[in-house]
Each structure stands twice: as structure tokens, then as C-alpha cells.
Design a protein around this motif. Structure first.
Motif, PDB file in Angstrom:
ATOM      1  N   ASN A   1     -42.345   9.692 -14.903  1.00  0.00           N
ATOM      2  CA  ASN A   1     -41.231   8.763 -14.706  1.00  0.00           C
ATOM      3  C   ASN A   1     -40.557   8.368 -16.018  1.00  0.00           C
ATOM      4  OD1 ASN A   1     -43.075   7.090 -15.855  1.00  0.00           O
ATOM      5  ND2 ASN A   1     -43.018   5.529 -14.281  1.00  0.00           N
ATOM      6  N   SER A   2     -40.773   9.170 -17.040  1.00  0.00           N
ATOM      7  CA  SER A   2     -40.076   8.850 -18.284  1.00  0.00           C
ATOM      8  C   SER A   2     -38.905   9.803 -18.425  1.00  0.00           C
ATOM      9  CB  SER A   2     -41.021   8.981 -19.474  1.00  0.00           C
ATOM     10  OG  SER A   2     -40.999  10.270 -20.019  1.00  0.00           O
ATOM     11  N   PHE A   3     -37.753   9.275 -18.760  1.00  0.00           N
ATOM     12  CA  PHE A   3     -36.653  10.206 -18.965  1.00  0.00           C
ATOM     13  C   PHE A   3     -35.983  10.040 -20.299  1.00  0.00           C
ATOM     14  CE2 PHE A   3     -34.865   6.707 -16.727  1.00  0.00           C
ATOM     15  CZ  PHE A   3     -35.455   6.689 -15.478  1.00  0.00           C
ATOM     16  N   LEU A   4     -35.351  11.117 -20.675  1.00  0.00           N
ATOM     17  CA  LEU A   4     -34.654  11.167 -21.947  1.00  0.00           C
ATOM     18  C   LEU A   4     -33.234  10.653 -21.736  1.00  0.00           C
ATOM     19  CD1 LEU A   4     -35.650  14.775 -23.029  1.00  0.00           C
ATOM     20  CD2 LEU A   4     -36.611  12.640 -23.886  1.00  0.00           C
ATOM     21  N   PRO A   5     -32.620  10.116 -22.794  1.00  0.00           N
ATOM     22  CA  PRO A   5     -31.222   9.695 -22.662  1.00  0.00           C
ATOM     23  C   PRO A   5     -30.328  10.798 -22.094  1.00  0.00           C
ATOM     24  CG  PRO A   5     -32.112   8.910 -24.729  1.00  0.00           C
ATOM     25  CD  PRO A   5     -33.173   9.766 -24.112  1.00  0.00           C
ATOM     26  N   SER A   6     -30.561  12.046 -22.514  1.00  0.00           N
ATOM     27  CA  SER A   6     -29.685  13.123 -22.029  1.00  0.00           C
ATOM     28  C   SER A   6     -29.808  13.312 -20.516  1.00  0.00           C
ATOM     29  CB  SER A   6     -30.012  14.420 -22.752  1.00  0.00           C
ATOM     30  OG  SER A   6     -31.355  14.762 -22.528  1.00  0.00           O
ATOM     31  N   GLU A   7     -31.007  13.104 -19.980  1.00  0.00           N
ATOM     32  CA  GLU A   7     -31.191  13.231 -18.524  1.00  0.00           C
ATOM     33  C   GLU A   7     -30.439  12.115 -17.785  1.00  0.00           C
ATOM     34  OE1 GLU A   7     -35.531  15.239 -17.935  1.00  0.00           O
ATOM     35  OE2 GLU A   7     -35.518  13.250 -18.820  1.00  0.00           O
ATOM     36  N   LEU A   8     -30.367  10.993 -18.459  1.00  0.00           N
ATOM     37  CA  LEU A   8     -29.678   9.847 -17.889  1.00  0.00           C
ATOM     38  C   LEU A   8     -28.170  10.097 -17.807  1.00  0.00           C
ATOM     39  CD1 LEU A   8     -30.919   7.068 -17.249  1.00  0.00           C
ATOM     40  CD2 LEU A   8     -30.041   6.314 -19.431  1.00  0.00           C
ATOM     41  N   PHE A   9     -27.628  10.673 -18.874  1.00  0.00           N
ATOM     42  CA  PHE A   9     -26.171  10.894 -18.923  1.00  0.00           C
ATOM     43  C   PHE A   9     -25.731  11.978 -17.947  1.00  0.00           C
ATOM     44  CE2 PHE A   9     -26.816   9.893 -23.691  1.00  0.00           C
ATOM     45  CZ  PHE A   9     -27.000   8.556 -23.384  1.00  0.00           C
ATOM     46  N   THR A  10     -26.672  12.876 -17.599  1.00  0.00           N
ATOM     47  CA  THR A  10     -26.300  13.952 -16.682  1.00  0.00           C
ATOM     48  C   THR A  10     -26.853  13.707 -15.276  1.00  0.00           C
ATOM     49  OG1 THR A  10     -28.263  15.125 -17.444  1.00  0.00           O
ATOM     50  CG2 THR A  10     -26.184  15.720 -18.486  1.00  0.00           C
ATOM     51  N   GLY A  11     -27.738  12.721 -15.148  1.00  0.00           N
ATOM     52  CA  GLY A  11     -28.362  12.446 -13.861  1.00  0.00           C
ATOM     53  C   GLY A  11     -29.359  13.522 -13.456  1.00  0.00           C
ATOM     54  N   SER A  12     -29.853  14.276 -14.445  1.00  0.00           N
ATOM     55  CA  SER A  12     -30.698  15.425 -14.131  1.00  0.00           C
ATOM     56  C   SER A  12     -32.190  15.097 -14.192  1.00  0.00           C
ATOM     57  CB  SER A  12     -30.399  16.564 -15.111  1.00  0.00           C
ATOM     58  OG  SER A  12     -30.681  16.138 -16.427  1.00  0.00           O
TER      59      SER A  12
END
Ligand SMILES: [Zn+2]
Length: 497
Positions: A291-302
Motif C-alpha cells: 500500500n505504499s505508492f510513489l509520487p509518480s504513481e499518484l500523478f498517473t493513477g497507476s
């Protein structure tokens, strides 16, 4: 600097009036990232917290020297005294030179900080760049009788430190006996006289890549030592504020206090500040839980846990809506609400900056508006003074936003508000939103330039009475979550409420 700032000091466990050692100068040190991996969102929260502190202190007139380091050696896997260097380990895995790993993730870190509008520090020192200082510090601690060599490694001697009046455990509130009971004997710990002693210099085994010559043989510095050396080098033996994530309180910051006292006889830091964790749907964010995400995953919703993409300013707004000392729970609902809130503020920024404020001659403004705006402005300061209560600051900005929207919709007349009150309204709204909270308009992300162009077309078609095209543009805007405000005297657009 007339603002009475209060900060929660972890050392005394209470909010205290903030009194700098040498005003208007302030020394601020924050533990930076260990650059062996992409920066994750929990780290972003920490740096964002201290960014708002840096911004606010600067805003009220202090001259802040902000030092935030880059850990590029000495941080071992598991934050312990034994094991592989986090960077050395990645270098082996990826078959790269350790400094290539360092460069790659330092670049990533800087990029992410910029995306979130987190200001760069005044000084960004690296651990490998301060090897001489660290070796000198180890020598000095040995000479003071506070450290001892053992098989080419050097350990800080907790018992000797406490005998000299030190109080190891005072920051984290841990009691020495409890710590001893908790500590299990690990392999290699026989080098230590006491299991609580910590490494300030480590002997490098033959396969260890990152190594430097020293009086104790080839080795590398202990993780805690770099922050002591770099903070005191740039900020003096005692400085105002030291910040970091909650997880660094023990042992990292506890060790910094011990080392600082051992080296200079002074407590190195006046105010210790710690920001709290980020949780996801109520659970601690961690790689193993997925359940940890990277900022880039957040910006792309991926990421499977993300229902959509969220923009950097939405995330920034979301984080600022809670107090830095509370845990912050990350959920799609909360993010969607933050998106709306952020858009409303951004819309206010856009309107207030471009507003033509014309007053009819001979009109007298109503005193009440000035008084009210002054009150809200004071509310913004009071909230920030109260241990950086960014959530209450935002609530105050929404009160100002009401006035901005009323002016915009002609529900409130410029002549009634008056020039002085309007200037105060604009300065407060723009100053706190942009300078203090670091929220800016995300113009490109939403193609605002394109939208402005479409609006020009809309006006043209209206003049030409081509109503089918007018309707098309309206529909286009609606699909973007925007509405065209078609008023008698002007046409504009806004985010849909
Ligand atoms: Zn540190």
C-alpha cells in the motif's frame, strides 16, 4: 518578526514560544533522504512539513539558513549498526557504481521536491563530502573518553556519556533499563561494551564497496554522525530547530544529541520537531503491505489502490489540511475532497490576481469590510503561530475566498469594500496561499491556456450569434468540470462547485 510563533518541542513535550538564539537569523536542520531508492509519499509529507515551516518563518521576516542533507553513505539496511549499506546494496544489485545510485536518486528527489513546490534548502551537504569532519569528530570523541575502538570500528560509549552527566533517552522518553531489556544481542555486537552503544565509525569488510582510510583502518562513518557534523558545521554548535520524521526520533536523533553534547559540551538543538506518519486506509504505509505508492504513481493513477490520478497540488493541499503532528490517512475520498478544495483556492488565486478593481469616484467604503478582512488575516497568522496549524489557515483562506467570489459576481461592490480593504484581502490571500502554503495554480495540467483560448472563441461566436457553436463550447467546458460564467459585463470560467 512581530509574530509570536509557538512550536511543539519534542524535547519538552509541549508547545513553547519560539525564541531564536540570534534573531533575525534562524538555523534549521532537517534530515534529508537516503538516496538509494525513489522517494515515497511518507517522505514527501516530512519535507512538506518543514517546507511550510521554512516558508512561514521567512514570510514573517526571519532570515533562515535551512540545511537539509543527502545521506549517501553509512545508512545500513534495517537502520542498524550491522549489515549492508543501503546504497552499496543497490549498487551491487544494479551493477552500478554507488555514486551512480546516489546521483540517480538525488536527481529523482530534487525533481519530486520541485513538482510539489517544496523549496530547496540553503545548503544541501552530503555525507561523503564531509568525511574529514566525521573522522575528526570520531577522534575527538575518543579523546574525550566517550568512544572506543574495537576491531577497527568505533562505538559511542553510552555509559561513559551518562556518567559525565549525559541523558541518553531524553528526547524519545526512553528509559535506559527498558532499552537494555529490549535490546537483543545480535551477531557482531560483541564488539560493543554495552548493547546500546552505537557505531560512529565502521570497519569495512573486504567486500564492502564504500570505504575511506582512517586512523582505525578502512571504513565508513556511522549514520548518526553525519547529521551532527553537517548541522554544527553550517549552523554552529547550538542551533534553533532540528526536524525530521517521527521514525528518526529514536535512535537517530537521540544519538545526535549524545554526539553533540560529547563534542561541544552543549545540547546541539533548542527545538526538536517531528512530523507524523502517513497511513493508507487506516494502515501504516509499507512496501510489504503493498500500500505504499510513489509520487509518480499518484500523478498517473497507476496503482491498484488509486481510483484516479491526483495532481501534485491536490496532494499538497491534502497534506496541509491536517496538522503535521497527527497521522494522516490517505484515501480516495479524502483526495477527491482535497481536489475540490484546492481547485476552489486556485480559482480564487486566478480571479484575485487578475481582478480589475475600479472604484467610482466619491464613494465611501464600508468600514465593516476592512475590519472583517483584518480579522481573517490575523486568523491566518494566529493559526500558523500555533505550531503551524495549516488546516486552520486554510479555513481562514476559504473565508477570504467568499469575499473574492462575491466581488467577482458583483454581489459585493468594489466601492463598498474600498481600495485599502481590497489590497489587504489580495495580499493576504495570495501571500498565505502561494508564499506560506506553497500552493500554486496548476495551469498547464488543466490546459488553462487552451481554455482561455476557447473562451475567446466563445465570445466571438456569441457576437456572431452562432449559437450552435456557443453550445458546443459550453459542453466542452462542462466535460472538463468547468462552467462558463456568462455575465452581462464579462465572460469568464470557473471550476464547477
Ligand atoms: Zn539525520
Amino acid at each position: 518578526m512581530s509574530q509570536p510563533v509557538k512550536l511543539y518541542n519534542t524535547l519538552t513535550r509541549q508547545k513553547e514560544p519560539f525564541e531564536p538564539i540570534n534573531p533575525p537569523y534562524i538555523g534549521l536542520y532537517v534530515c534529508g533522504p537516503t538516496v538509494y531508492n525513489y522517494v515515497h509519499l511518507g517522505n514527501v509529507r516530512t519535507f512538506l512539513t518543514f517546507d511550510s515551516l521554512f516558508r512561514y518563518l521567512t514570510y514573517v521576516g526571519y532570515k533562515v539558513r535551512y540545511v537539509r542533507n543527502i545521506t549517501d553513505v553509512g545508512h545500513l539496511v534495517g537502520d542498524s549498526d550491522e549489515g549492508e549499506d543501503k546504497i552499496g546494496r543497490m549498487a551491487k544489485l544494479e551493477k552500478l557504481e554507488p555514486m551512480e545510485i546516489v546521483q540517480r536518486y538525488t536527481n529523482d528527489f530534487h525533481q519530486i521536491m520541485e513538482i510539489f513546490n517544496i523549496l530547496p534548502p540553503s545548503v544541501e551537504p552530503t555525507a561523503t563530502g564531509h568525511m574529514v569532519e566525521q573522522i575528526e569528530a570520531v577522534k575527538k570523541l575518543i579523546n574525550q573518553g566517550l568512544a572506543y575502538e574495537s576491531n577497527g570500528s568505533v562505538y559511542f560509549d553510552i555509559s561513559a556519556y551518562n556518567k559525565e552527566g549525559g541523558n541518553y533517552g531524553k528526547l524519545s522518553g526512553r528509559i535506559l533499563e527498558d532499552l537494555l531489556n529490549e535490546t537483543r544481542e545480535l551477531d557482531g555486537q560483541s564488539e560493543k561494551r554495552n548493547p546500546l552503544d552505537f557505531a560512529i565509525w565502521k570497519n569495512a569488510s573486504p567486500e564492502h564497496i564504500m570505504r575511506w582510510p582512517s586512523p582505525w583502518g578502512d571504513g565508513f562513518p556511522g549514520w548518526h554522525l553525519e547529521c551532527t557534523c553537517m548541522s554544527t558545521k553550517y549552523l554552529g554548535s547550538q542551533f534553533d530547530i532540528h526536524g525530521g520524521g517521527m521514525d528518526l526520533k529514536f535512535p537517530h536523533h537521540e544519538c545526535e544529541i549524545a554526539q553533540g553534547n560529547g563534542l561541544t559540551g552543549k545540547d546541539p538543538v533548542r527545538y526538536w520537531m517531528h512530523s507524523n506518519m502517513l497511513t493508507v486506509n487506516g494502515q501504516k504505509m509499507s512496501k510489504s503491505l503493498g500500500n505504499s505508492f510513489l509520487p509518480s504513481e499518484l500523478f498517473t493513477g497507476s496503482h491498484p489502490l488509486l481510483e484516479q490520478a491526483y495532481s501534485p497540488m491536490t496532494v499538497r493541499f491534502f497534506m496541509l489540511q491536517s496538522h503535521y503532528r497527527s497521522t494522516l490517512d490517505f484515501s480516495n475520498e479524502a483526495l477527491k475532497a482535497a481536489h475540490k478544495g484546492y481547485k476552489r483556492l486556485a480559482n480564487g488565486l486566478r480571479i484575485v490576481k487578475s481582478m480589475e478593481f475600479t472604484i467610482e469616484e466619491g464613494s465611501t467604503p464600508e468600514e465593516a469590510h476592512l475590519t472583517e478582512i483584518q480579522k481573517i488575516r490575523q486568523g491566518c497568522f494566529d493559526a500558523m503561530n500555533d505550531d503551524l496549524n495549516t488546516a486552520v489557515t486554510i479555513a481562514n483562506l476559504f473565508n477570504l475566498l467568499k469575499k473574492i467570489n462575491q466581488l467577482y459576481m458583483n454581489q459585493l461592490l468594489p466601492s463598498a469594500v474600498g481600495r485599502e480593504a481590497f489590497n489587504l484581502l489580495r495580499d493576504t490571500f495570495v501571500g498565505f496561499t502561494e508564499d506560506v502554503l506553497g500552493l500554486k495554480e496548476e495551469r498547464n495540467e488543466n490546459g488553462d491556456a487552451l481554455i482561455d483560448g476557447m473562451l475567446d472563441l466563445y465570445k466571438e461566436y456569441k457576437v456572431q450569434k452562432q449559437y450552435d457553436k456557443v453550445d458546443q463550447i459550453r459542453a466542452y467546458f462542462k466535460a472538463q468540470g468547468l462552467v462558463i460564467k456568462d455575465m452581462k459585463h464579462r465572460i469568464d470560467w470557473a471550476y464547477e462547485e
